[in-house]
Structure formats: C-alpha cells, structure tokens
Design a protein around this motif. Structure first.
Motif, PDB file in Angstrom:
ATOM      1  N   PRO A 110      78.606 -26.263 -48.773  1.00 11.32           N
ATOM      2  CA  PRO A 110      78.486 -26.175 -50.351  1.00 11.32           C
ATOM      3  C   PRO A 110      79.173 -25.143 -50.692  1.00 11.32           C
ATOM      4  CG  PRO A 110      76.578 -25.998 -50.017  1.00 11.32           C
ATOM      5  CD  PRO A 110      77.376 -26.280 -48.315  1.00 11.32           C
ATOM      6  N   TRP A 136      72.376 -25.812 -56.229  1.00 14.96           N
ATOM      7  CA  TRP A 136      73.534 -26.792 -55.526  1.00 14.96           C
ATOM      8  C   TRP A 136      73.725 -26.312 -54.497  1.00 14.96           C
ATOM      9  CZ3 TRP A 136      76.223 -31.018 -55.734  1.00 14.96           C
ATOM     10  CH2 TRP A 136      76.926 -31.402 -55.280  1.00 14.96           C
ATOM     11  N   ASP A 174      86.414 -31.353 -47.219  1.00 17.66           N
ATOM     12  CA  ASP A 174      84.920 -31.924 -47.149  1.00 17.66           C
ATOM     13  C   ASP A 174      83.870 -30.787 -47.117  1.00 17.66           C
ATOM     14  OD1 ASP A 174      82.878 -33.175 -46.492  1.00 17.66           O
ATOM     15  OD2 ASP A 174      82.833 -33.304 -44.144  1.00 17.66           O
ATOM     16  N   PRO A 198      81.150 -29.427 -50.668  1.00 16.66           N
ATOM     17  CA  PRO A 198      80.856 -30.183 -51.444  1.00 16.66           C
ATOM     18  C   PRO A 198      80.668 -29.422 -52.817  1.00 16.66           C
ATOM     19  CG  PRO A 198      79.339 -30.044 -49.341  1.00 16.66           C
ATOM     20  CD  PRO A 198      80.859 -30.173 -48.950  1.00 16.66           C
ATOM     21  N   THR A 250      72.741 -29.203 -51.491  1.00 17.76           N
ATOM     22  CA  THR A 250      73.759 -30.050 -50.586  1.00 17.76           C
ATOM     23  C   THR A 250      74.293 -29.371 -48.788  1.00 17.76           C
ATOM     24  OG1 THR A 250      75.737 -28.420 -51.318  1.00 17.76           O
ATOM     25  CG2 THR A 250      75.031 -30.593 -51.933  1.00 17.76           C
TER      26      THR A 250
END
Length: 186
Positions: free
Chosen positions: A109, A179, A137, A139, A183
């Motif tokens: 993340p 977050w 890649d 998030p 994630t």
C-alpha cells in the motif's frame, strides 16, 4: 489488538531541513499506534544503472531494497522540481523496482504527499509519482489527496507544526493507516 504496520517513508528532497522532511516527521508524530513510520534515506543511492545492478548489487541498492522489503507499506513525501518528480525520488523508485520481477514495491500500500512553498503544492510531481507507483502494482490511497501549497508557512522558527495544517495531516495519516490495514499483505 491490531497489528503494527511498518511504513517506509521516502522523502524526495535531500536537504536535511527541507519542508518535506519536516512534514514526514510531523506525520510520524501524528501517526496512530498501528503505524510505525521510518524514514528510509535515498540520497546515497547511485543512479540506477543495469550495468552495475549485477550479483552482487551495489551495497546501497541492497540495503535500500532490504529496508523496503521489510516494510508493509510506503509513504512518499515529495516536493516538485520543474513540474516533475525530483531526480532522487525517481531514482529511488527505479532502484526499488529492479531487477525485473523482484520489485521491493509490488503489492505494498502507498500514499503520496507533495508539498511546496508555491500555491500548487506539488500537484505535477504527485500525479507523476502516482502514475509510476500504480504501474508498479502499489495499491494507492486515493483520498484525501495531499497537495500542500504554501508549505513554507507550516512550521514556526522552532520547527513546531502550525495548527492550521495539523487537522488535515491528522486526517491524512489516519486515513492512510486504515488503508494500510485494509490492503497490506498479511
């Protein structure tokens, strides 16, 4: 009790007294208990060159990648230079993402905070960095976006954070913590 997540913090300005370094330290102070922020220095990384990224890789590359591999998430705090990502930050992203297939960033993340004394708050650098990180890649925290204009006024002469920006930074780091918890890979 929730897990504590280790967050690598990369700062795009190399100046020891930079606004962005002060912001990174302020974010670390405001971080909730489930985040442990650690600045990972990028100033000593040689410019990325595939010719020297062989076995063994330069010691600075190896140490940097190991720190990022140990992190659960990455927070990027950066100024904008000439409407773009500062060269040290771009180099750090390139070093971290290589060699191909062994990126130390993939799946982690991420959040981006950009700050500038100017009115635009590093909007260009913020979005260019986001574009690269999504490709890698990572998030990406979407909201709140953090383009902090007028950042030269965020700290007093003693380095104390202004009460005017503190609520936004608190909201940002709390949202980033949620977050990361949502994630991050277990």
């Amino acid at each position: 009790m929730s897990k504590t997540y280790n967050v690598a913090v990369l700062i795009g300005s190399l100046r020891k007294a930079s606004i962005n370094r002060k912001l990174a330290l302020a974010l670390a102070d405001l971080a909730p208990q489930n985040l442990q922020l650690k600045i990972v220095e990028i100033g000593e990384l040689p410019l990325y060159n595939e010719d020297i990224d062989v076995d063994p890789a330069p010691a600075a590359y190896t140490a940097f990648r190991q720190e990022l591999n140990a992190a659960d998430a990455v927070l990027f705090v950066t100024p904008e230079y000439n409407r773009s990502i500062p060269a040290p930050m771009k180099n750090a992203v390139d070093v971290a993402s290589r060699p191909y297939g062994k990126s130390a960033l993939s799946g982690k993340p991420a959040g981006v905070v950009s700050a500038s004394p100017g009115a635009v708050g590093g909007f260009g650098a913020n979005h260019q960095l986001r574009q690269a990180l999504v490709f890698l890649d990572m998030p990406m925290l979407q909201q709140p976006e953090a383009y902090l204009g007028g950042a030269g006024n965020f700290f007093d002469d003693s380095g104390k954070l202004s009460d005017s920006v503190k609520p936004f930074l608190q909201k940002y780091i709390d949202t980033f913590a949620a977050w990361v918890e949502k994630t991050a890979k277990s």
